[in-house]
Write an enzyme that holds these catalytic residues in place. Structure first.
Site, PDB file in Angstrom:
ATOM      1  N   HIS A   1     -48.750  44.905  43.434  1.00  0.00           N
ATOM      2  CA  HIS A   1     -50.212  45.003  43.559  1.00  0.00           C
ATOM      3  C   HIS A   1     -50.699  44.215  44.781  1.00  0.00           C
ATOM      4  O   HIS A   1     -51.515  43.297  44.650  1.00  0.00           O
ATOM      5  CB  HIS A   1     -50.950  44.442  42.336  1.00  0.00           C
ATOM      6  CG  HIS A   1     -50.499  44.927  41.011  1.00  0.00           C
ATOM      7  ND1 HIS A   1     -50.487  46.247  40.662  1.00  0.00           N
ATOM      8  CD2 HIS A   1     -50.049  44.253  39.920  1.00  0.00           C
ATOM      9  CE1 HIS A   1     -50.049  46.365  39.416  1.00  0.00           C
ATOM     10  NE2 HIS A   1     -49.775  45.168  38.957  1.00  0.00           N
TER      11      HIS A   1
ATOM     12  N   ASP B   1     -45.881  49.881  35.562  1.00  0.00           N
ATOM     13  CA  ASP B   1     -46.570  48.652  35.171  1.00  0.00           C
ATOM     14  C   ASP B   1     -46.985  48.621  33.700  1.00  0.00           C
ATOM     15  O   ASP B   1     -46.182  48.362  32.825  1.00  0.00           O
ATOM     16  CB  ASP B   1     -47.769  48.454  36.125  1.00  0.00           C
ATOM     17  CG  ASP B   1     -48.408  47.086  35.981  1.00  0.00           C
ATOM     18  OD1 ASP B   1     -47.850  46.231  35.264  1.00  0.00           O
ATOM     19  OD2 ASP B   1     -49.471  46.846  36.585  1.00  0.00           O
TER      20      ASP B   1
HETATM   21 ZN    ZN Z   1     -47.509  43.674  36.328  1.00  0.00          ZN
END
Ligand code: ZN
Length: 459
Positions: A275, A326
């Site tokens: 991210h 994720d």
């Molecule tokens: Zn994560």
């Protein structure tokens, strides 16, 4: 090395080239020994379109069990942080066996979706009261067991999580299951390294959770520690998922998270910055010119309202990215790749953005880029079909209505953009078929066990 099996494909993506009429010789270690043109009479016909398996660079397996639980408005400012509170409540009751059953189901889903290896960013370590299990690797064993049981390749990344926020903030009570001090963490890593060495489709790395959850001193200890065990060990870290995280980092270190990491740790190709969403222009330039791979999780980032990674700028400047699922709001390779492209189309009001002059097919460009860079993030020799690479393959169904009669150079465009998910018939990991005709041998049992755990956890 001895040839153990031979595969024949009428159409295959070999390196960057679509090739016709190919035989692959696979050795007893599960790697591609050689590639020949023409059909060897001993070869098994894969009966479809052969492409490399995809790497999933970021997974928190236990989160699959509560996907869909937080899609309602609890307060007017719902965000990543309110989602995280729901996740904390859910995780409290999960036993080691629950974690195994959930991970095994998830890895089955991943294989069927086309992921042949996964990096498990594993942070659920301790009992519900925060005390370690008698065996500190108890929860890690569940992840390893789930990968062995399904046959997916695994890079296990035990997570170092010590603080609730920048400046050594004490962890919150709900974070008790995640917390390690450095010494205890290194004991866990050492123990796992002995275990994982024995498995040819597994590797070990580390995951300092984030700059808010570990200190600079800890990074200075654990990075040399893992690199001494294996100089190419992957190091993954959540880096700039949220604007608040960026603001807190600036307040503490006087620099933005990616800026600070690049200045202090000079990350190499086995680093994965998960991210790396919030970047300024200077960070985009420096990160794209570094060797590090950005680990992007498009469906989760969209689901959590994180923000949009500046993919076009990053790739145009030579950056490398991989994809992860994720939180597992989706377990779908096609969904991740098209979300990546569609976010850019919506911002730029253009089409066909994530490609280049050499590879103008968006589907082929994105698939190859994510698979090859994903391989770096897991330190496994996979990600493309080439001599010396592991035999991790997907066979696409050429008779699927949305692939049928397409020219070969449009196959991945159609598979990603015109199919809800990749139209997969068979999946091979390390020379062994794990999915055949869309099914895994243990599928019924894996699903039954998962449903029983869901029922228990949902009560
Ligand atoms: Zn994560």
């Amino acid at each position: 090395m001895t040839i153990k099996s031979k595969l024949y494909a009428e159409t295959a993506l070999i390196g960057n080239q679509w090739q016709k009429d190919i035989t692959l010789n696979i050795n007893s270690a599960g790697y591609i020994e050689s590639i020949e043109t023409g059909r060897d009479s001993q070869a098994e016909n894969v009966d479809g379109i052969l492409i490399p398996g995809m790497v999933n660079c970021h997974s928190h397996a236990f989160q699959r069990a509560f996907a869909g639980f937080s899609e309602y408005r609890a307060n007017p400012s719902d965000s990543f942080w309110s989602w995280r509170d729901i996740m904390y409540r859910f995780v409290t009751n999960m036993t080691p066996n629950d974690a195994y059953v959930v991970a095994r189901y998830l890895y089955l889903e991943m294989l069927k979706a086309g992921y042949t290896a996964v990096a498990e960013f594993h942070y659920l370590h301790h009992q519900s009261n925060g005390q370690p299990y008698d065996d500190i690797a108890e929860m890690s064993h569940q992840i390893i067991g789930a990968a062995e049981s399904t046959g997916i390749g695994l890079t296990l990344l035990p997570v170092l999580y010590t603080y609730a926020g920048f400046g050594h903030q004490s962890p919150r009570q709900q974070q008790g299951r995640f917390i390690h001090q450095t010494e205890q963490y290194c004991t866990l890593v050492e123990k796992l390294s002995l275990l994982i060495q024995k498995n040819k489709t597994m590797k070990l790395g580390i995951a300092p959770h984030s700059l808010r959850a570990v200190s600079q001193e800890q990074l200075n200890e654990v990075i040399p520690y893992i690199r001494k065990l294996d100089p190419q060990s992957p190091i993954h870290i959540h880096i700039a998922e949220q604007q608040q995280e960026v603001n807190d980092c600036v307040a503490h270190y006087g620099q933005r998270p990616v800026e600070w990491l690049l200045n202090n740790f000079n990350p190499d190709q086995n680093w994965c910055l998960i991210h790396a969403t919030h970047l300024n222009d200077e960070e985009i330039r420096k990160l794209s010119q570094s060797e590090a791979v950005a680990g992007i999780c498009p469906t989760t980032e969209a689901n959590l309202g994180d923000g949009i990674f500046p993919t076009q700028q990053f790739l145009a400047q030579g950056g490398s990215l991989s994809i992860g699922s994720d939180s597992h709001i989706a377990v779908n390779v096609a969904d991740e790749l098209r979300t990546l492209e569609y976010a850019q189309r919506l911002i730029k009001q253009q089409r066909s953005i994530l490609c280049d002059d050499q590879q103008t097919s968006v589907g082929t460009y994105l698939y190859r880029h994510a698979a090859q860079n994903g391989a770096l993030t897991i330190n496994q020799n996979v990600g493309e079909i080439a001599v010396g690479k592991r035999a991790d393959f997907i066979v696409l169904d050429p008779n699927h209505p949305n692939l049928y009669a397409k020219p070969v150079e449009r196959i991945l465009d159609a598979a990603i953009f015109a199919c809800e998910k990749l139209p997969i018939k068979n999946v091979m990991v390390s020379g062994k078929w794990q999915v055949r005709q869309g099914h895994h041998d243990d599928e019924n049992q894996i699903i039954d066990d998962y449903l029983a755990v869901l029922k228990k956890l949902g009560q």
